[in-house]
Design a protein around this motif. Structure first.
Motif, PDB file in Angstrom:
ATOM      1  N   ARG A 263       0.834  -1.204   0.000  1.00 46.83           N
ATOM      2  CA  ARG A 263       0.000   0.000   0.000  1.00 46.83           C
ATOM      3  C   ARG A 263       0.866   1.251   0.000  1.00 46.83           C
ATOM      4  O   ARG A 263       1.917   1.296   0.631  1.00 46.83           O
ATOM      5  CB  ARG A 263      -0.907   0.022   1.229  1.00 46.83           C
ATOM      6  N   THR A 264       0.357   2.267  -0.682  1.00 44.57           N
ATOM      7  CA  THR A 264       1.037   3.560  -0.701  1.00 44.57           C
ATOM      8  C   THR A 264       0.726   4.304   0.594  1.00 44.57           C
ATOM      9  O   THR A 264      -0.199   3.951   1.335  1.00 44.57           O
ATOM     10  CB  THR A 264       0.565   4.418  -1.891  1.00 44.57           C
ATOM     11  N   GLN A 265       1.485   5.371   0.780  1.00 42.94           N
ATOM     12  CA  GLN A 265       1.270   6.213   1.950  1.00 42.94           C
ATOM     13  C   GLN A 265      -0.141   6.797   1.934  1.00 42.94           C
ATOM     14  O   GLN A 265      -0.798   6.859   2.969  1.00 42.94           O
ATOM     15  CB  GLN A 265       2.333   7.322   1.921  1.00 42.94           C
ATOM     16  N   ILE A 266      -0.626   7.179   0.761  1.00 42.79           N
ATOM     17  CA  ILE A 266      -1.977   7.743   0.649  1.00 42.79           C
ATOM     18  C   ILE A 266      -3.026   6.696   1.017  1.00 42.79           C
ATOM     19  O   ILE A 266      -3.982   6.988   1.739  1.00 42.79           O
ATOM     20  CB  ILE A 266      -2.224   8.298  -0.776  1.00 42.79           C
ATOM     21  N   GLN A 267      -2.871   5.476   0.529  1.00 41.35           N
ATOM     22  CA  GLN A 267      -3.822   4.411   0.866  1.00 41.35           C
ATOM     23  C   GLN A 267      -3.825   4.139   2.369  1.00 41.35           C
ATOM     24  O   GLN A 267      -4.886   3.954   2.968  1.00 41.35           O
ATOM     25  CB  GLN A 267      -3.477   3.131   0.104  1.00 41.35           C
ATOM     26  N   LEU A 268      -2.649   4.105   2.964  1.00 40.59           N
ATOM     27  CA  LEU A 268      -2.556   3.862   4.408  1.00 40.59           C
ATOM     28  C   LEU A 268      -3.169   5.012   5.202  1.00 40.59           C
ATOM     29  O   LEU A 268      -3.819   4.790   6.219  1.00 40.59           O
ATOM     30  CB  LEU A 268      -1.103   3.630   4.819  1.00 40.59           C
ATOM     31  N   ALA A 269      -2.983   6.232   4.725  1.00 42.64           N
ATOM     32  CA  ALA A 269      -3.580   7.390   5.392  1.00 42.64           C
ATOM     33  C   ALA A 269      -5.098   7.288   5.374  1.00 42.64           C
ATOM     34  O   ALA A 269      -5.761   7.567   6.382  1.00 42.64           O
ATOM     35  CB  ALA A 269      -3.125   8.682   4.719  1.00 42.64           C
ATOM     36  N   GLU A 270      -5.654   6.862   4.253  1.00 41.59           N
ATOM     37  CA  GLU A 270      -7.105   6.707   4.159  1.00 41.59           C
ATOM     38  C   GLU A 270      -7.606   5.628   5.112  1.00 41.59           C
ATOM     39  O   GLU A 270      -8.611   5.806   5.799  1.00 41.59           O
ATOM     40  CB  GLU A 270      -7.512   6.384   2.724  1.00 41.59           C
TER      41      GLU A 270
ATOM     42  N   GLY B 297      -6.247   4.645   7.855  1.00 42.74           N
ATOM     43  CA  GLY B 297      -6.071   5.064   9.245  1.00 42.74           C
ATOM     44  C   GLY B 297      -6.727   6.382   9.585  1.00 42.74           C
ATOM     45  O   GLY B 297      -6.552   6.890  10.691  1.00 42.74           O
ATOM     46  N   ASP B 298      -7.492   6.944   8.647  1.00 43.49           N
ATOM     47  CA  ASP B 298      -8.186   8.215   8.855  1.00 43.49           C
ATOM     48  C   ASP B 298      -7.210   9.314   9.275  1.00 43.49           C
ATOM     49  O   ASP B 298      -7.439  10.031  10.240  1.00 43.49           O
ATOM     50  CB  ASP B 298      -9.307   8.043   9.886  1.00 43.49           C
ATOM     51  N   MET B 299      -6.087   9.411   8.548  1.00 46.45           N
ATOM     52  CA  MET B 299      -5.070  10.416   8.849  1.00 46.45           C
ATOM     53  C   MET B 299      -4.938  11.394   7.692  1.00 46.45           C
ATOM     54  O   MET B 299      -5.056  10.999   6.531  1.00 46.45           O
ATOM     55  CB  MET B 299      -3.702   9.738   9.047  1.00 46.45           C
ATOM     56  N   ASP B 300      -4.654  12.643   8.023  1.00 45.41           N
ATOM     57  CA  ASP B 300      -4.358  13.600   6.967  1.00 45.41           C
ATOM     58  C   ASP B 300      -2.915  13.393   6.517  1.00 45.41           C
ATOM     59  O   ASP B 300      -2.156  12.640   7.136  1.00 45.41           O
ATOM     60  CB  ASP B 300      -4.613  15.040   7.430  1.00 45.41           C
ATOM     61  N   LYS B 301      -2.533  14.055   5.422  1.00 41.68           N
ATOM     62  CA  LYS B 301      -1.204  13.844   4.837  1.00 41.68           C
ATOM     63  C   LYS B 301      -0.079  14.163   5.814  1.00 41.68           C
ATOM     64  O   LYS B 301       0.898  13.424   5.911  1.00 41.68           O
ATOM     65  CB  LYS B 301      -1.038  14.699   3.572  1.00 41.68           C
ATOM     66  N   THR B 302      -0.211  15.276   6.530  1.00 39.29           N
ATOM     67  CA  THR B 302       0.843  15.683   7.454  1.00 39.29           C
ATOM     68  C   THR B 302       1.026  14.666   8.570  1.00 39.29           C
ATOM     69  O   THR B 302       2.152  14.278   8.897  1.00 39.29           O
ATOM     70  CB  THR B 302       0.520  17.074   8.051  1.00 39.29           C
ATOM     71  N   THR B 303      -0.067  14.207   9.142  1.00 36.26           N
ATOM     72  CA  THR B 303      -0.006  13.219  10.212  1.00 36.26           C
ATOM     73  C   THR B 303       0.610  11.927   9.702  1.00 36.26           C
ATOM     74  O   THR B 303       1.427  11.292  10.381  1.00 36.26           O
ATOM     75  CB  THR B 303      -1.414  12.950  10.781  1.00 36.26           C
TER      76      THR B 303
ATOM     77  N   VAL C   1       4.435  12.301   9.313  1.00 38.28           N
ATOM     78  CA  VAL C   1       5.066  12.269  10.636  1.00 38.28           C
ATOM     79  C   VAL C   1       5.091  10.839  11.181  1.00 38.28           C
ATOM     80  O   VAL C   1       6.095  10.389  11.739  1.00 38.28           O
ATOM     81  CB  VAL C   1       4.334  13.229  11.613  1.00 38.28           C
ATOM     82  N   THR C   2       4.006  10.109  10.984  1.00 42.76           N
ATOM     83  CA  THR C   2       3.914   8.726  11.461  1.00 42.76           C
ATOM     84  C   THR C   2       4.917   7.829  10.747  1.00 42.76           C
ATOM     85  O   THR C   2       5.640   7.061  11.378  1.00 42.76           O
ATOM     86  CB  THR C   2       2.474   8.194  11.292  1.00 42.76           C
ATOM     87  N   VAL C   3       4.985   7.939   9.426  1.00 38.70           N
ATOM     88  CA  VAL C   3       5.928   7.111   8.664  1.00 38.70           C
ATOM     89  C   VAL C   3       7.365   7.511   8.986  1.00 38.70           C
ATOM     90  O   VAL C   3       8.237   6.650   9.117  1.00 38.70           O
ATOM     91  CB  VAL C   3       5.632   7.166   7.144  1.00 38.70           C
ATOM     92  N   ASP C   4       7.613   8.798   9.148  1.00 35.93           N
ATOM     93  CA  ASP C   4       8.956   9.241   9.552  1.00 35.93           C
ATOM     94  C   ASP C   4       9.369   8.585  10.868  1.00 35.93           C
ATOM     95  O   ASP C   4      10.497   8.114  11.015  1.00 35.93           O
ATOM     96  CB  ASP C   4       9.010  10.762   9.690  1.00 35.93           C
ATOM     97  N   ALA C   5       8.447   8.536  11.824  1.00 39.59           N
ATOM     98  CA  ALA C   5       8.738   7.919  13.127  1.00 39.59           C
ATOM     99  C   ALA C   5       8.989   6.420  12.981  1.00 39.59           C
ATOM    100  O   ALA C   5       9.892   5.869  13.631  1.00 39.59           O
ATOM    101  CB  ALA C   5       7.588   8.181  14.099  1.00 39.59           C
ATOM    102  N   LEU C   6       8.203   5.754  12.122  1.00 40.18           N
ATOM    103  CA  LEU C   6       8.411   4.318  11.884  1.00 40.18           C
ATOM    104  C   LEU C   6       9.757   4.065  11.228  1.00 40.18           C
ATOM    105  O   LEU C   6      10.458   3.107  11.575  1.00 40.18           O
ATOM    106  CB  LEU C   6       7.268   3.744  11.035  1.00 40.18           C
ATOM    107  N   GLU C   7      10.136   4.917  10.277  1.00 39.39           N
ATOM    108  CA  GLU C   7      11.442   4.771   9.624  1.00 39.39           C
ATOM    109  C   GLU C   7      12.576   5.001  10.620  1.00 39.39           C
ATOM    110  O   GLU C   7      13.537   4.234  10.658  1.00 39.39           O
ATOM    111  CB  GLU C   7      11.575   5.745   8.447  1.00 39.39           C
ATOM    112  N   LYS C   8      12.449   6.031  11.407  1.00 42.66           N
ATOM    113  CA  LYS C   8      13.488   6.357  12.399  1.00 42.66           C
ATOM    114  C   LYS C   8      13.684   5.201  13.377  1.00 42.66           C
ATOM    115  O   LYS C   8      14.801   4.908  13.798  1.00 42.66           O
ATOM    116  CB  LYS C   8      13.119   7.635  13.149  1.00 42.66           C
ATOM    117  N   ALA C   9      12.575   4.525  13.721  1.00 42.39           N
ATOM    118  CA  ALA C   9      12.633   3.392  14.653  1.00 42.39           C
ATOM    119  C   ALA C   9      13.073   2.100  13.965  1.00 42.39           C
ATOM    120  O   ALA C   9      13.231   1.065  14.620  1.00 42.39           O
ATOM    121  CB  ALA C   9      11.265   3.197  15.315  1.00 42.39           C
ATOM    122  N   GLY C  10      13.241   2.144  12.636  1.00 40.95           N
ATOM    123  CA  GLY C  10      13.652   0.953  11.902  1.00 40.95           C
ATOM    124  C   GLY C  10      12.542  -0.064  11.714  1.00 40.95           C
ATOM    125  O   GLY C  10      12.801  -1.250  11.488  1.00 40.95           O
ATOM    126  N   LEU C  11      11.285   0.390  11.768  1.00 43.46           N
ATOM    127  CA  LEU C  11      10.140  -0.512  11.675  1.00 43.46           C
ATOM    128  C   LEU C  11       9.521  -0.557  10.280  1.00 43.46           C
ATOM    129  O   LEU C  11       8.814  -1.512   9.943  1.00 43.46           O
ATOM    130  CB  LEU C  11       9.080  -0.121  12.711  1.00 43.46           C
TER     131      LEU C  11
END
Length: 162
Positions: free
Chosen positions: A53-60, A62-68, A71-81
């Motif tokens: 799934r793309t980031q846009i599909q995952l945002a939909e 999870g009911d998240m806007d693009k900015t959120t 930030v969420t994916v950045d945190a997952l990447e930083k954590a190595g997840l």
């Protein structure tokens, strides 16, 4: 002159749903924080594991806007997840791929989510539990499936996560 206070003719459904939802979210947040996740991070990991799934599909989902979502994916990447990768089917698209460590974290976070839900539902007798779940499911997919037009209802309904 004393104003007449309207008498309530039914339980305050808005309060009951809002209050229980708020408390459930705080309990979920506290439980997931023990493994360094937020509910949004959990949602992204689980949905990204289900399918490419793309980031846009995952945002939909999870009911998240693009900015959120960013930030969420950045945190997952930083954590190595998780990591952003080119799609295997469309080189123009980028997907969110869960790492091995992320998959293990998703498994653990799903156990936590299930335990929080069980702790809540376990306070009810089986018959009440079944009735509550069926009634909420009926409302969520029926009469309360879509927000009212106008009235400041800008949130889209969240897709049900099983």
């Amino acid at each position: 002159m004393t104003a007449l206070v309207p008498s309530r003719t039914a339980p305050d459904l808005s309060y009951l749903l809002d209050h229980t939802s708020h408390v459930l979210r705080t309990r979920m947040a506290a439980a997931l924080a023990e493994i360094g996740l937020t509910a949004r991070m959990h949602c992204v990991l689980v949905h990204a594991l289900e399918a490419e799934r793309t980031q846009i599909q995952l945002a939909e989902l999870g009911d998240m806007d693009k900015t959120t979502m960013v930030v969420t994916v950045d945190a997952l990447e930083k954590a190595g997840l998780a990591e952003r990768r080119p799609s295997s089917t469309d080189r123009r698209a980028r997907i969110i791929a869960v790492t091995g460590r992320g998959a293990e974290t998703a498994r653990r976070s799903q156990e936590i989510v299930d335990a929080v839900h069980e702790a809540v539902l376990g306070t009810l007798p089986d018959t009440e539990r079944e009735v509550l779940l069926r009634a909420l499911e009926r409302l969520a997919t029926g009469h309360l499936a879509e927000p009212a037009e106008g009235a400041g209802a800008n949130r889209r309904p969240r897709e049900r996560h099983k």
